[in-house]
Design a protein around this motif. Structure first.
Motif, PDB file in Angstrom:
ATOM      1  N   ALA A  50       0.834  -1.208   0.000  1.00 47.83           N
ATOM      2  CA  ALA A  50       0.000   0.000   0.000  1.00 47.83           C
ATOM      3  C   ALA A  50       0.862   1.249   0.000  1.00 47.83           C
ATOM      4  O   ALA A  50       0.548   2.248  -0.665  1.00 47.83           O
ATOM      5  CB  ALA A  50      -0.929  -0.009   1.209  1.00 47.83           C
ATOM      6  N   GLY A  51       1.961   1.203   0.733  1.00 44.70           N
ATOM      7  CA  GLY A  51       2.875   2.349   0.762  1.00 44.70           C
ATOM      8  C   GLY A  51       3.518   2.597  -0.584  1.00 44.70           C
ATOM      9  O   GLY A  51       3.673   3.746  -1.019  1.00 44.70           O
ATOM     10  N   ILE A  52       3.900   1.527  -1.267  1.00 45.39           N
ATOM     11  CA  ILE A  52       4.495   1.662  -2.598  1.00 45.39           C
ATOM     12  C   ILE A  52       3.472   2.228  -3.579  1.00 45.39           C
ATOM     13  O   ILE A  52       3.772   3.130  -4.370  1.00 45.39           O
ATOM     14  CB  ILE A  52       5.027   0.297  -3.074  1.00 45.39           C
ATOM     15  N   ALA A  53       2.258   1.714  -3.519  1.00 51.15           N
ATOM     16  CA  ALA A  53       1.191   2.217  -4.387  1.00 51.15           C
ATOM     17  C   ALA A  53       0.950   3.703  -4.132  1.00 51.15           C
ATOM     18  O   ALA A  53       0.817   4.499  -5.081  1.00 51.15           O
ATOM     19  CB  ALA A  53      -0.089   1.425  -4.149  1.00 51.15           C
ATOM     20  N   HIS A  54       0.886   4.094  -2.875  1.00 53.91           N
ATOM     21  CA  HIS A  54       0.678   5.487  -2.491  1.00 53.91           C
ATOM     22  C   HIS A  54       1.774   6.376  -3.070  1.00 53.91           C
ATOM     23  O   HIS A  54       1.511   7.456  -3.613  1.00 53.91           O
ATOM     24  CB  HIS A  54       0.659   5.561  -0.959  1.00 53.91           C
ATOM     25  N   ALA A  55       3.030   5.918  -2.991  1.00 54.98           N
ATOM     26  CA  ALA A  55       4.142   6.723  -3.487  1.00 54.98           C
ATOM     27  C   ALA A  55       4.040   6.954  -4.989  1.00 54.98           C
ATOM     28  O   ALA A  55       4.248   8.081  -5.469  1.00 54.98           O
ATOM     29  CB  ALA A  55       5.461   6.030  -3.146  1.00 54.98           C
ATOM     30  N   PHE A  56       3.709   5.918  -5.740  1.00 58.04           N
ATOM     31  CA  PHE A  56       3.607   6.080  -7.188  1.00 58.04           C
ATOM     32  C   PHE A  56       2.386   6.915  -7.576  1.00 58.04           C
ATOM     33  O   PHE A  56       2.439   7.680  -8.552  1.00 58.04           O
ATOM     34  CB  PHE A  56       3.568   4.711  -7.874  1.00 58.04           C
ATOM     35  N   LEU A  57       1.297   6.792  -6.837  1.00 56.26           N
ATOM     36  CA  LEU A  57       0.130   7.639  -7.112  1.00 56.26           C
ATOM     37  C   LEU A  57       0.470   9.103  -6.954  1.00 56.26           C
ATOM     38  O   LEU A  57       0.135   9.933  -7.807  1.00 56.26           O
ATOM     39  CB  LEU A  57      -1.022   7.262  -6.176  1.00 56.26           C
ATOM     40  N   LEU A  58       1.121   9.452  -5.856  1.00 56.01           N
ATOM     41  CA  LEU A  58       1.468  10.843  -5.607  1.00 56.01           C
ATOM     42  C   LEU A  58       2.427  11.391  -6.662  1.00 56.01           C
ATOM     43  O   LEU A  58       2.463  12.592  -6.916  1.00 56.01           O
ATOM     44  CB  LEU A  58       2.074  11.022  -4.212  1.00 56.01           C
ATOM     45  N   ALA A  59       3.210  10.484  -7.281  1.00 56.08           N
ATOM     46  CA  ALA A  59       4.156  10.911  -8.314  1.00 56.08           C
ATOM     47  C   ALA A  59       3.518  10.986  -9.694  1.00 56.08           C
ATOM     48  O   ALA A  59       4.191  11.332 -10.664  1.00 56.08           O
ATOM     49  CB  ALA A  59       5.343   9.952  -8.346  1.00 56.08           C
ATOM     50  N   GLY A  60       2.222  10.643  -9.803  1.00 57.02           N
ATOM     51  CA  GLY A  60       1.501  10.829 -11.063  1.00 57.02           C
ATOM     52  C   GLY A  60       1.156   9.588 -11.843  1.00 57.02           C
ATOM     53  O   GLY A  60       0.530   9.671 -12.902  1.00 57.02           O
ATOM     54  N   ALA A  61       1.522   8.409 -11.349  1.00 59.47           N
ATOM     55  CA  ALA A  61       1.239   7.171 -12.082  1.00 59.47           C
ATOM     56  C   ALA A  61      -0.203   6.718 -11.877  1.00 59.47           C
ATOM     57  O   ALA A  61      -0.864   7.085 -10.907  1.00 59.47           O
ATOM     58  CB  ALA A  61       2.183   6.067 -11.622  1.00 59.47           C
ATOM     59  N   ARG A  62      -0.670   5.894 -12.822  1.00 55.12           N
ATOM     60  CA  ARG A  62      -1.892   5.123 -12.625  1.00 55.12           C
ATOM     61  C   ARG A  62      -1.453   3.804 -11.992  1.00 55.12           C
ATOM     62  O   ARG A  62      -0.533   3.153 -12.505  1.00 55.12           O
ATOM     63  CB  ARG A  62      -2.617   4.870 -13.941  1.00 55.12           C
ATOM     64  N   VAL A  63      -2.085   3.413 -10.898  1.00 56.76           N
ATOM     65  CA  VAL A  63      -1.599   2.282 -10.105  1.00 56.76           C
ATOM     66  C   VAL A  63      -2.687   1.227  -9.942  1.00 56.76           C
ATOM     67  O   VAL A  63      -3.835   1.549  -9.624  1.00 56.76           O
ATOM     68  CB  VAL A  63      -1.117   2.748  -8.710  1.00 56.76           C
ATOM     69  N   THR A  64      -2.296  -0.024 -10.156  1.00 56.79           N
ATOM     70  CA  THR A  64      -3.183  -1.159  -9.934  1.00 56.79           C
ATOM     71  C   THR A  64      -2.588  -2.033  -8.835  1.00 56.79           C
ATOM     72  O   THR A  64      -1.431  -2.463  -8.941  1.00 56.79           O
ATOM     73  CB  THR A  64      -3.350  -1.997 -11.208  1.00 56.79           C
ATOM     74  N   VAL A  65      -3.371  -2.281  -7.795  1.00 56.20           N
ATOM     75  CA  VAL A  65      -2.957  -3.145  -6.699  1.00 56.20           C
ATOM     76  C   VAL A  65      -3.737  -4.444  -6.794  1.00 56.20           C
ATOM     77  O   VAL A  65      -4.969  -4.428  -6.883  1.00 56.20           O
ATOM     78  CB  VAL A  65      -3.200  -2.479  -5.327  1.00 56.20           C
ATOM     79  N   VAL A  66      -3.030  -5.565  -6.780  1.00 54.04           N
ATOM     80  CA  VAL A  66      -3.669  -6.877  -6.851  1.00 54.04           C
ATOM     81  C   VAL A  66      -3.399  -7.641  -5.562  1.00 54.04           C
ATOM     82  O   VAL A  66      -2.258  -7.707  -5.094  1.00 54.04           O
ATOM     83  CB  VAL A  66      -3.174  -7.681  -8.068  1.00 54.04           C
ATOM     84  N   GLU A  67      -4.454  -8.192  -4.994  1.00 56.13           N
ATOM     85  CA  GLU A  67      -4.357  -9.016  -3.791  1.00 56.13           C
ATOM     86  C   GLU A  67      -4.921 -10.400  -4.089  1.00 56.13           C
ATOM     87  O   GLU A  67      -5.408 -10.676  -5.178  1.00 56.13           O
ATOM     88  CB  GLU A  67      -5.111  -8.345  -2.631  1.00 56.13           C
ATOM     89  N   ARG A  68      -4.907 -11.270  -3.068  1.00 60.35           N
ATOM     90  CA  ARG A  68      -5.283 -12.669  -3.301  1.00 60.35           C
ATOM     91  C   ARG A  68      -6.788 -12.888  -3.409  1.00 60.35           C
ATOM     92  O   ARG A  68      -7.239 -13.894  -3.952  1.00 60.35           O
ATOM     93  CB  ARG A  68      -4.711 -13.550  -2.201  1.00 60.35           C
ATOM     94  N   ASN A  69      -7.590 -11.982  -2.880  1.00 60.18           N
ATOM     95  CA  ASN A  69      -9.040 -12.096  -3.010  1.00 60.18           C
ATOM     96  C   ASN A  69      -9.647 -10.710  -2.905  1.00 60.18           C
ATOM     97  O   ASN A  69      -8.949  -9.731  -2.611  1.00 60.18           O
ATOM     98  CB  ASN A  69      -9.627 -13.052  -1.969  1.00 60.18           C
ATOM     99  N   ASN A  70     -10.947 -10.626  -3.162  1.00 60.47           N
ATOM    100  CA  ASN A  70     -11.601  -9.321  -3.195  1.00 60.47           C
ATOM    101  C   ASN A  70     -11.595  -8.635  -1.834  1.00 60.47           C
ATOM    102  O   ASN A  70     -11.419  -7.412  -1.749  1.00 60.47           O
ATOM    103  CB  ASN A  70     -13.042  -9.460  -3.694  1.00 60.47           C
ATOM    104  N   GLU A  71     -11.762  -9.413  -0.769  1.00 63.84           N
ATOM    105  CA  GLU A  71     -11.747  -8.823   0.572  1.00 63.84           C
ATOM    106  C   GLU A  71     -10.402  -8.163   0.870  1.00 63.84           C
ATOM    107  O   GLU A  71     -10.353  -7.033   1.365  1.00 63.84           O
ATOM    108  CB  GLU A  71     -12.041  -9.904   1.616  1.00 63.84           C
ATOM    109  N   GLU A  72      -9.318  -8.879   0.542  1.00 62.89           N
ATOM    110  CA  GLU A  72      -7.989  -8.315   0.776  1.00 62.89           C
ATOM    111  C   GLU A  72      -7.737  -7.121  -0.147  1.00 62.89           C
ATOM    112  O   GLU A  72      -7.061  -6.158   0.240  1.00 62.89           O
ATOM    113  CB  GLU A  72      -6.924  -9.380   0.565  1.00 62.89           C
ATOM    114  N   ALA A  73      -8.270  -7.177  -1.364  1.00 61.01           N
ATOM    115  CA  ALA A  73      -8.098  -6.064  -2.299  1.00 61.01           C
ATOM    116  C   ALA A  73      -8.775  -4.802  -1.768  1.00 61.01           C
ATOM    117  O   ALA A  73      -8.212  -3.697  -1.849  1.00 61.01           O
ATOM    118  CB  ALA A  73      -8.660  -6.435  -3.670  1.00 61.01           C
ATOM    119  N   GLN A  74      -9.967  -4.947  -1.205  1.00 60.93           N
ATOM    120  CA  GLN A  74     -10.660  -3.782  -0.654  1.00 60.93           C
ATOM    121  C   GLN A  74      -9.952  -3.249   0.591  1.00 60.93           C
ATOM    122  O   GLN A  74      -9.898  -2.038   0.814  1.00 60.93           O
ATOM    123  CB  GLN A  74     -12.114  -4.145  -0.335  1.00 60.93           C
ATOM    124  N   ALA A  75      -9.378  -4.163   1.382  1.00 58.71           N
ATOM    125  CA  ALA A  75      -8.605  -3.722   2.547  1.00 58.71           C
ATOM    126  C   ALA A  75      -7.375  -2.941   2.099  1.00 58.71           C
ATOM    127  O   ALA A  75      -7.008  -1.928   2.702  1.00 58.71           O
ATOM    128  CB  ALA A  75      -8.195  -4.926   3.389  1.00 58.71           C
TER     129      ALA A  75
END
Length: 291
Positions: free
Chosen positions: A24-49
Motif C-alpha cells: 500500500a505504501g508503494i502504491a501510495h508513493a507512485f500515485l502521488l508521483a503521477g502514475a496510474r496504479v493497480t494493486v492486486v491481492e489474493r481475493n476481493n476482501e484483501e483487495a478492498q482492505a
C-alpha cells in the motif's frame, strides 16, 4: 545516463502485487508521483482492505500538504483487484509479497506472464538474491530489486538491487523513478541481505541478544542507538515495526548464506512462536495499539 531530478518521471502505469503495509505504501508513493496504479491481492476482501490502506495514506498526505491533488483525482488513478491479468499493459510491476521463496517465485512468474517484453518487473525483497529470482524468469534482463522501507511515506531511501544481467539502462531508469518519488536511491550489487538488510539485521540481532542476556531493558538499548548514535528509531522498536516474523525470516536466510554471525537468537524464535510479531499483533518487544 545523467540523473536529473527535474526530468525524473515514474512509469505511466504501475502495478503492485500485495496490498499490505508495504505494498500500500508503494502504491501510495507512485500515485502521488503521477502514475496510474493497480494493486492486486489474493481475493476481493484483501483487495478492498488494500484500497482502504492506500486511501488513508492519501488522505494523510493531503492533510499534511504533501500533495495539492484532490482525493478524487488521486483515487481515480487507483484500481484494485484479485487477478494478475489486471497487470496487462503495465510499464512496471513491483512484487511486494512476504519473504517466502516459493511465494516470490509464483508471484513473479505469474506477473511476468502478463507483461509486455518491454515492461519492467521488480521485487521488493529485502534479502532474497535477485540473481536467484531472475534465474526463474524468462526475461531476467527486465528484472531488478526495488527495496522500499517501512513506512514507505516517511522513508527517504529505496535500495536498487542490480543482478548480474540487469542492464545499466534499466538501473538508470530505476534511479530516475526513485528520484521522481521524492526519495534517494542507493544502488547495490546482488549479495545476501544487500546493504541495508545486512547491516540492519546485524544490529537488530545483537540488540535482541543483549535483551536476552539481561544487559539492559529494551528501552535503554534503543536509547543507546537513538541518543548515542542518532538513529531515528532503536533496533528493537524497529524490529517491532518491521515484524519479528519478517526479521526472523531474513535472519534465517542470512544465517544460511553468511554463517553463524546471523544465527537468530532464541528470544526472537520464542516470540515469533508465541505470535508476538510486533506492531501488527500489538505485542513484540513493546506493546502497541493495533491499527
Amino acid at each position: 545516463m545523467t540523473e536529473n531530478v527535474s526530468n525524473a518521471k515514474v512509469p505511466n502505469r504501475v502495478g503492485v502485487l500485495g496490498g499490505g503495509r508495504m505494498g500500500a505504501g508503494i502504491a501510495h508513493a507512485f500515485l502521488l508521483a503521477g502514475a496510474r496504479v493497480t494493486v492486486v491481492e489474493r481475493n476481493n476482501e484483501e483487495a478492498q482492505a488494500a484500497k482502504g490502506r492506500v486511501v488513508r495514506a492519501i488522505e494523510a498526505s493531503i492533510t499534511r500538504g504533501v500533495t495539492v491533488e484532490t482525493l478524487e483525482a488521486l483515487t481515480e488513478r487507483l484500481a484494485v483487484g484479485h487477478d494478475v491479468a489486471l497487470f496487462a499493459g503495465s510499464d512496471l510491476v513491483v512484487e511486494a509479497v512476504p519473504e517466502v521463496w516459493n511465494l516470490k517465485i509464483d508471484a513473479l512468474t505469474g506477473i511476468e506472464a502478463q507483461l509486455a517484453a518491454t515492461a519492467a518487473l521488480a521485487s521488493n525483497t529485502s534479502s532474497i538474491s535477485i540473481n536467484d529470482l531472475a534465474a526463474q524468469l524468462k526475461r531476467p534482463e527486465r528484472f531488478l530489486g526495488l527495496h522500499f522501507f517501512n513506512p514507505v511515506p516517511a522513508s527517504d531511501l529505496v535500495e536498487i538491487v542490480v543482478g548480474s544481467v540487469t542492464p545499466a539502462e534499466l538501473t538508470a531508469e530505476a534511479q530516475c523513478w526513485v528520484r521522481a518519488l521524492g526519495k534517494t536511491p542507493i544502488t547495490v550489487n546482488d549479495a545476501p541481505g544487500f546493504a541495508s538488510s545486512r547491516l540492519g539485521v546485524a544490529i537488530g540481532l545483537e540488540a535482541i541478544r543483549m535483551l536476552e542476556e539481561g544487559v539492559a531493558s529494551a528501552e535503554d538499548i534503543d536509547a543507546a542507538m537513538t541518543l548515542g548514535y542518532k538513529h531515528p528509531v532503536g533496533p528493537l522498536k524497529l524490529t517491532d515495526m518491521v515484524g519479528l516474523d519478517v526479521r526472523l525470516g531474513i535472519a534465517e536466510y542470512l544465517h544460511e548464506r553468511l554463517g553463524a554471525r546471523f544465527e537468530p537468537p532464541a528470544l526472537l524464535r520464542t516470540l515469533v512462536a508465541e505470535g508476538k510479531l510486533g506492531r501488527k499483533t500489538g505485542q513484540g518487544f513493546y506493546s502497541w495499539d493495533k491499527d
